[in-house]
Scaffold this active site. Structure first.
Site, PDB file in Angstrom:
ATOM      1  N   TRP A 120       0.822  -1.220   0.000  1.00  0.00           N
ATOM      2  CA  TRP A 120       0.000   0.000   0.000  1.00  0.00           C
ATOM      3  C   TRP A 120       0.851   1.262   0.000  1.00  0.00           C
ATOM      4  O   TRP A 120       0.548   2.218  -0.714  1.00  0.00           O
ATOM      5  CB  TRP A 120      -1.007  -0.018   1.147  1.00  0.00           C
ATOM      6  N   ASP A 207      -1.172   6.475   6.677  1.00  0.00           N
ATOM      7  CA  ASP A 207      -2.281   5.660   6.194  1.00  0.00           C
ATOM      8  C   ASP A 207      -2.595   4.642   7.286  1.00  0.00           C
ATOM      9  O   ASP A 207      -1.790   3.744   7.566  1.00  0.00           O
ATOM     10  CB  ASP A 207      -1.866   4.949   4.890  1.00  0.00           C
ATOM     11  N   LYS A 232     -12.569  -1.765   7.389  1.00  0.00           N
ATOM     12  CA  LYS A 232     -11.894  -2.782   8.198  1.00  0.00           C
ATOM     13  C   LYS A 232     -12.524  -2.764   9.599  1.00  0.00           C
ATOM     14  O   LYS A 232     -13.300  -3.627   9.929  1.00  0.00           O
ATOM     15  CB  LYS A 232     -10.397  -2.516   8.306  1.00  0.00           C
TER      16      LYS A 232
HETATM   17  C1  LIG Z   1      -3.468   0.173   4.141  1.00  0.00           C
HETATM   18  C2  LIG Z   1      -4.373   0.440   2.980  1.00  0.00           C
HETATM   19  N1  LIG Z   1      -4.270   1.616   2.329  1.00  0.00           N
HETATM   20  C3  LIG Z   1      -5.065   1.911   1.289  1.00  0.00           C
HETATM   21  C4  LIG Z   1      -6.007   1.014   0.834  1.00  0.00           C
HETATM   22  C5  LIG Z   1      -6.876   1.369  -0.333  1.00  0.00           C
HETATM   23  O1  LIG Z   1      -8.136   1.623   0.144  1.00  0.00           O
HETATM   24  P1  LIG Z   1      -9.414   1.709  -0.787  1.00  0.00           P
HETATM   25  O2  LIG Z   1      -9.644   0.349  -1.368  1.00  0.00           O
HETATM   26  O3  LIG Z   1     -10.481   2.129   0.178  1.00  0.00           O
HETATM   27  O4  LIG Z   1      -9.154   2.729  -1.826  1.00  0.00           O
HETATM   28  C6  LIG Z   1      -6.161  -0.220   1.486  1.00  0.00           C
HETATM   29  C7  LIG Z   1      -7.172  -1.185   1.034  1.00  0.00           C
HETATM   30  O5  LIG Z   1      -7.312  -2.264   1.536  1.00  0.00           O
HETATM   31  C8  LIG Z   1      -5.325  -0.506   2.581  1.00  0.00           C
HETATM   32  O6  LIG Z   1      -5.428  -1.669   3.239  1.00  0.00           O
END
Ligand SMILES: Cc1ncc(COP(=O)(O)O)c(C=O)c1O
Length: 405
Positions: A120, A207, A232
């Site tokens: 991520w 994040d 989550k």
């Molecule tokens: C740590 C993290 N950051 C960003 C995201 C991306 O999120 P989204 O799917 O809501 O755009 C996720 C998705 O699982 C994630 O686990």
């Protein structure tokens, strides 16, 4: 009975399980909210009922996180992925306005530092590289890696950091949902985030998508921006919580007029959302409603210290079983740095070609959604807040039995 789900243990990585009591309340609310005779999705987002919901959610969130008044809470859309861009755009606008007297041609593109500790943060960095592009002109900013564990395939956190003095932003992902590495909950550990190394004046961005509300956030006040998609620990997908230090609520149109910064869509401008109480346009009312119920539920459980205690017990139990199975040669844990093992997402591989056998046995015992992320394969048990200690203990018993077979 159709509404009974007690026979199943759901280890999904997100969207993931929510507390059954909350869902029961939400099921009523979607049909008849608070005796109004109208469902929560049928009420104006500008009416007093929804105002009560969103304001209650913010108050509970502030209490749970012990959030200082220096920070605003926003409920946004577009998920964590949209935030990869929004954090950059707002920080660049703030930086440009802080140098308003510098003509565009003399304005130096700032450095944006990224800690890359898994899939991520790697995606966030990739988005930054895209946003820096400014045709033939000098880039809008210089994205840079200030710490990485790519060389060990993200099986540990970075072993060293090298932040840029004067960088506009320093980004990290607290918990890597796919790889299963997470910064430690305390400072002063090898696996702690190096808050002391981030230069003064650099906006710290985190994040927190997959660890939000799983335990208190260390050094919360040191962060400029923290964001988390709801799907989550908080609620259904569709709402993203963004916590922003108030000095970053800036007029991006004014910054764009000065030149040297990328376009900021109005829906990404934190100031607009803050000025309108997150109701600049129609918000995702149902995800916000369910999130509000989850937040209330967490307050009633005793807050994040109580939540953290249960989550630690769950993680300890699961890692103990996995360590035993690993010692027996049956499985291999993905994350090799023990202090960096996630409390929320636990990836492991089944040795000796027995993965299908493991998954078949798991399915028969009611364990669901244990398959690893499509990009890495293997097994991943996500043990978010709503996964009970009993569910984790049932999984441990199965791992013990599988390892002994
Ligand atoms: C740590 C993290 N950051 C960003 C995201 C991306 O999120 P989204 O799917 O809501 O755009 C996720 C998705 O699982 C994630 O686990």
């Amino acid at each position: 009975m159709a509404l009974d789900r007690s026979q199943v243990h759901n280890f999904a990585a997100g969207p993931s399980p929510l507390p059954t009591s909350v869902l029961e309340e939400a099921a009523v609310g979607i049909i008849n909210y608070n005796g109004t005779g109208m469902g929560v999705c049928e009420l104006s987002h500008r009416g007093k009922e929804f105002k009560g919901i969103i304001e209650g959610a913010e108050a509970d969130l502030r209490q749970l996180l012990n959030l200082p008044d220096t920070h605003a809470v926003l409920f946004m859309q577009g998920g964590g992925t949209t935030q990869f861009a929004s954090v950059v755009l707002n920080v660049l606008a703030a930086r440009r306005l802080a140098h308003a007297n510098v003509p565009t041609e003399q304005y130096e593109p700032p450095v944006l530092d990224y800690v890359v500790s898994g899939s991520w943060s790697s995606k966030a960095y990739a988005e930054a590289q895209r946003l820096a592009i400014n045709g033939d002109s000098k880039p809008f900013f210089v994205p840079r890696v200030a710490g990485s564990s790519k060389d060990v395939k993200y099986t540990a956190l970075p072993s060293k950091y090298d932040f840029t003095p004067g960088a506009a932003l320093a980004f990290y992902c607290e918990n890597e949902t796919i790889n299963g590495d997470e910064f430690a909950p305390t400072t002063g550990n090898d696996a702690s985030f190096p808050f002391d190394k981030v230069p003064e004046g650099t906006v710290l961005v985190a994040d927190y998508s997959s660890s939000f509300l799983s335990r208190p956030i260390p050094n919360i006040g040191a962060h400029g921006i923290i964001y988390a998609g709801a799907q989550k620990n908080l609620g259904p997908s569709g709402v993203t919580v963004v916590i922003v230090r108030k000095d970053l609520l800036v007029d991006s149109t004014a910054a764009m007029k000065l030149g040297g910064v990328p376009v900021v869509p109005i829906q990404s401008e934190y100031k607009t959302l803050a000025d309108n109480g997150s109701l600049y346009n129609t918000p995702p009312v149902f995800p916000i409603y369910v999130s509000a119920l989850v937040l209330r539920h967490l307050v009633k459980l005793g807050g994040l210290d109580a939540v953290a205690k249960t989550n630690k017990a769950k993680a300890d139990a699961l890692y103990a079983s996995l360590d035993k199975a690993e010692a027996a040669g049956v499985i291999t844990c993905v994350v090799r740095q023990k202090d960096a093992r996630s409390w929320m997402n636990v990836p492991f591989n089944i040795n000796n070609g027995r993965e299908a056998e493991f998954l078949k046995g798991a399915e028969e015992r009611g364990f669901r959604q244990l398959k690893g992320h499509r990009s890495v394969g293997g097994i991943r048990a996500s043990i978010y807040n709503a996964v009970t200690l009993e569910s984790v203990q049932a999984l441990c018993a199965y791992i013990d039995e599988f390892a002994a077979a």
